[in-house]
Motif scaffolding. Structure first.
Motif, short mmCIF file in Angstrom:
data_model
loop_
_atom_site.label_atom_id
_atom_site.label_comp_id
_atom_site.label_asym_id
_atom_site.label_seq_id
_atom_site.Cartn_x
_atom_site.Cartn_y
_atom_site.Cartn_z
N LEU A 113 -12.82 -59.35 -48.49
CA LEU A 113 -11.90 -60.35 -48.56
C LEU A 113 -10.15 -59.33 -47.75
N ASN A 114 -9.29 -59.87 -47.40
CA ASN A 114 -7.68 -59.56 -47.15
C ASN A 114 -7.80 -59.53 -45.87
N ASP A 115 -9.60 -58.47 -45.65
CA ASP A 115 -9.68 -58.04 -44.04
C ASP A 115 -8.42 -58.16 -42.73
N THR A 116 -8.36 -57.20 -42.06
CA THR A 116 -7.82 -57.62 -40.65
C THR A 116 -8.88 -57.29 -39.56
N ILE A 117 -8.78 -59.32 -39.07
CA ILE A 117 -9.52 -59.41 -37.39
C ILE A 117 -8.41 -59.22 -36.41
N VAL A 118 -9.11 -58.56 -35.45
CA VAL A 118 -8.29 -59.20 -34.00
C VAL A 118 -9.38 -59.12 -33.08
N PHE A 119 -9.27 -60.32 -32.68
CA PHE A 119 -9.78 -60.63 -31.23
C PHE A 119 -9.10 -59.93 -29.76
N SER A 120 -9.77 -59.65 -29.07
CA SER A 120 -8.25 -59.35 -27.81
C SER A 120 -9.90 -59.31 -26.57
N ALA A 121 -8.67 -59.78 -25.68
CA ALA A 121 -9.38 -60.00 -23.93
C ALA A 121 -8.05 -59.52 -22.77
N VAL A 122 -8.93 -59.59 -21.99
CA VAL A 122 -7.88 -59.66 -20.60
C VAL A 122 -6.85 -60.52 -20.48
N GLN A 123 -7.36 -61.33 -20.64
CA GLN A 123 -7.29 -62.37 -20.16
C GLN A 123 -6.72 -63.60 -21.52
N PHE A 124 -7.20 -62.78 -22.28
CA PHE A 124 -6.54 -63.64 -23.80
C PHE A 124 -4.97 -63.10 -24.72
N LYS A 125 -3.98 -64.03 -25.41
CA LYS A 125 -3.51 -63.34 -25.77
C LYS A 125 -3.98 -62.47 -27.06
N ARG A 126 -3.28 -61.61 -27.55
CA ARG A 126 -4.15 -61.06 -29.18
C ARG A 126 -3.62 -61.97 -30.24
N LYS A 127 -5.01 -62.09 -30.97
CA LYS A 127 -5.26 -63.35 -32.26
C LYS A 127 -5.65 -62.02 -33.34
N GLU A 128 -4.51 -62.44 -34.18
CA GLU A 128 -5.50 -61.99 -35.70
C GLU A 128 -5.53 -62.18 -36.89
N ILE A 129 -6.27 -62.36 -37.92
CA ILE A 129 -6.85 -63.20 -38.81
C ILE A 129 -6.59 -62.12 -40.37
N VAL A 130 -6.66 -62.78 -41.11
CA VAL A 130 -6.68 -61.90 -42.64
C VAL A 130 -7.46 -62.65 -43.04
N VAL A 131 -8.87 -62.20 -43.59
CA VAL A 131 -10.15 -62.58 -44.10
C VAL A 131 -10.20 -63.35 -45.34
N SER A 132 -10.38 -64.83 -45.52
CA SER A 132 -10.01 -65.42 -46.94
C SER A 132 -11.25 -65.33 -47.75
N ALA A 133 -11.42 -66.07 -48.75
CA ALA A 133 -13.06 -66.50 -49.11
C ALA A 133 -12.59 -67.99 -48.58
N ASP A 134 -12.52 -68.51 -48.44
CA ASP A 134 -12.97 -69.39 -47.31
C ASP A 134 -13.51 -69.34 -46.21
N MET A 135 -13.21 -67.71 -45.66
CA MET A 135 -13.89 -67.43 -44.98
C MET A 135 -15.06 -66.81 -44.64
N LEU A 136 -15.42 -66.19 -45.66
CA LEU A 136 -16.30 -65.38 -46.21
C LEU A 136 -17.80 -66.54 -46.37
N LYS A 137 -16.83 -67.44 -46.90
CA LYS A 137 -17.94 -68.80 -47.57
C LYS A 137 -18.40 -69.28 -46.40
N SER A 138 -17.67 -69.38 -45.24
CA SER A 138 -17.81 -70.16 -44.55
C SER A 138 -18.92 -70.10 -43.59
N LYS A 139 -20.34 -70.58 -43.34
CA LYS A 139 -21.06 -70.22 -42.10
C LYS A 139 -20.62 -70.05 -41.13
N MET A 140 -20.01 -71.20 -40.50
CA MET A 140 -19.07 -70.34 -38.72
C MET A 140 -17.63 -70.83 -38.93
N LEU A 141 -17.34 -69.99 -38.09
CA LEU A 141 -15.95 -70.27 -37.47
C LEU A 141 -15.86 -70.13 -36.83
N SER A 142 -14.39 -71.20 -35.82
CA SER A 142 -14.10 -71.44 -35.03
C SER A 142 -12.66 -70.90 -34.15
#
Length: 266
Positions: free
Chosen positions: A67-96
């Motif tokens: 909970l509250n960890d920071t997750i970063v998504f990055s690739a050369v062709q994409f803008k850097r995206k950053e999310i903070v883990v919430s309780a709903d995310m941990l309970k979710s079976k599949m994030l988009s």
């Protein structure tokens, strides 16, 4: 208080702790997507836990998170995206996770005439080369050194790994000879992949003109080089001129062995 009365409270307390721990930690599983760009091998980094992974060819990923960890998504062709883990995310079976393409405006490029001769050795010396190679590591990309195993390497790992007091998988594969067969396959594939990378460094016309190797003999010539141990050590230098000079000398022997005359130029 008697033991019979204390036990239910212990069970309730233990269950509550486990439930709380499940809500606070676990694995994030999901998929990144984009309207146009390829999402395979997108880097997924938990900067809080210092864990990293990459997406598969369809954009799916799985990574440990609290909970509250920071997750970063990055690739050369994409803008850097950053999310903070919430309780709903941990309970979710599949994030988009949607990713936005990074549009980079390139500086103006001026093409200067070099009066090229067609002889690679002379042209490279005349032009000069930049020794710095642009790779994921030189660009400082996260998870740049992540190793993505091939199909043969995955099969070898499965054949030699196991669990329990007596892991049967590696024992049975060792007895049947499957492990040795897979090791030979991995070694052969690695050697072939290396040879293919060397061929892709140079245009086929250079093999035909400089080495006087007919088009239909180029693959056979590369195999002729591949089976020589000196070729492998030369390729490991990553020096294109040294590799080219080796193959130039090797081409003389190849033409002699195959009765190829100088008139074989295209």
């Amino acid at each position: 208080m008697t033991k019979s009365k204390v036990l239910p409270w212990v069970v309730i307390l233990f269950t509550t702790c486990l439930s709380g721990q499940t809500l606070l930690s676990g694995r994030l599983e999901g998929r990144v997507y984009s309207a146009n760009a390829d999402v395979a091998a997108t880097h997924v980094l938990n900067t809080t836990m210092q864990r990293a992974t990459i997406t598969d060819e369809n954009g799916f990923f799985s990574i440990s998170a609290n909970l509250n960890d920071t997750i970063v998504f990055s690739a050369v062709q994409f803008k850097r995206k950053e999310i903070v883990v919430s309780a709903d995310m941990l309970k979710s079976k599949m994030l988009s996770i949607p990713l936005e393409e990074a549009l980079t405006e390139l500086d103006e490029v001026v093409i200067m005439p070099y009066n090229l001769t067609g002889n690679m050795s002379r042209d490279v010396e005349r032009i000069g080369t930049d020794k710095e190679v642009v790779t994921a590591s030189t660009l400082g990309l996260p998870n740049a050194y992540a190793w993505v195993p091939t199909k043969a390497e995955r099969e070898l790992f499965e054949a030699t790994s196991g669990s329990g007091l007596l892991p049967l998988n590696p024992i049975l594969n060792g007895i049947s000879g499957r492990t040795k067969m897979l090791k030979r396959r991995v070694a052969r594939n690695n050697t072939y992949a290396r040879t293919q990378r060397v061929r892709e460094m140079y245009a086929d016309s250079l093999f035909r003109i400089d080495f006087q190797i007919p088009q239909d003999k180029i693959s056979d010539f590369m195999y002729f080089c591949e089976i020589d141990s000196i070729f492998q050590s030369t390729v490991d230098t990553h020096d294109r001129l040294k590799i080219w000079d080796y193959m130039r000398k090797r081409s003389v022997t190849y033409r002699e062995n195959n009765n190829l005359q100088e008139s074989s130029k295209d």
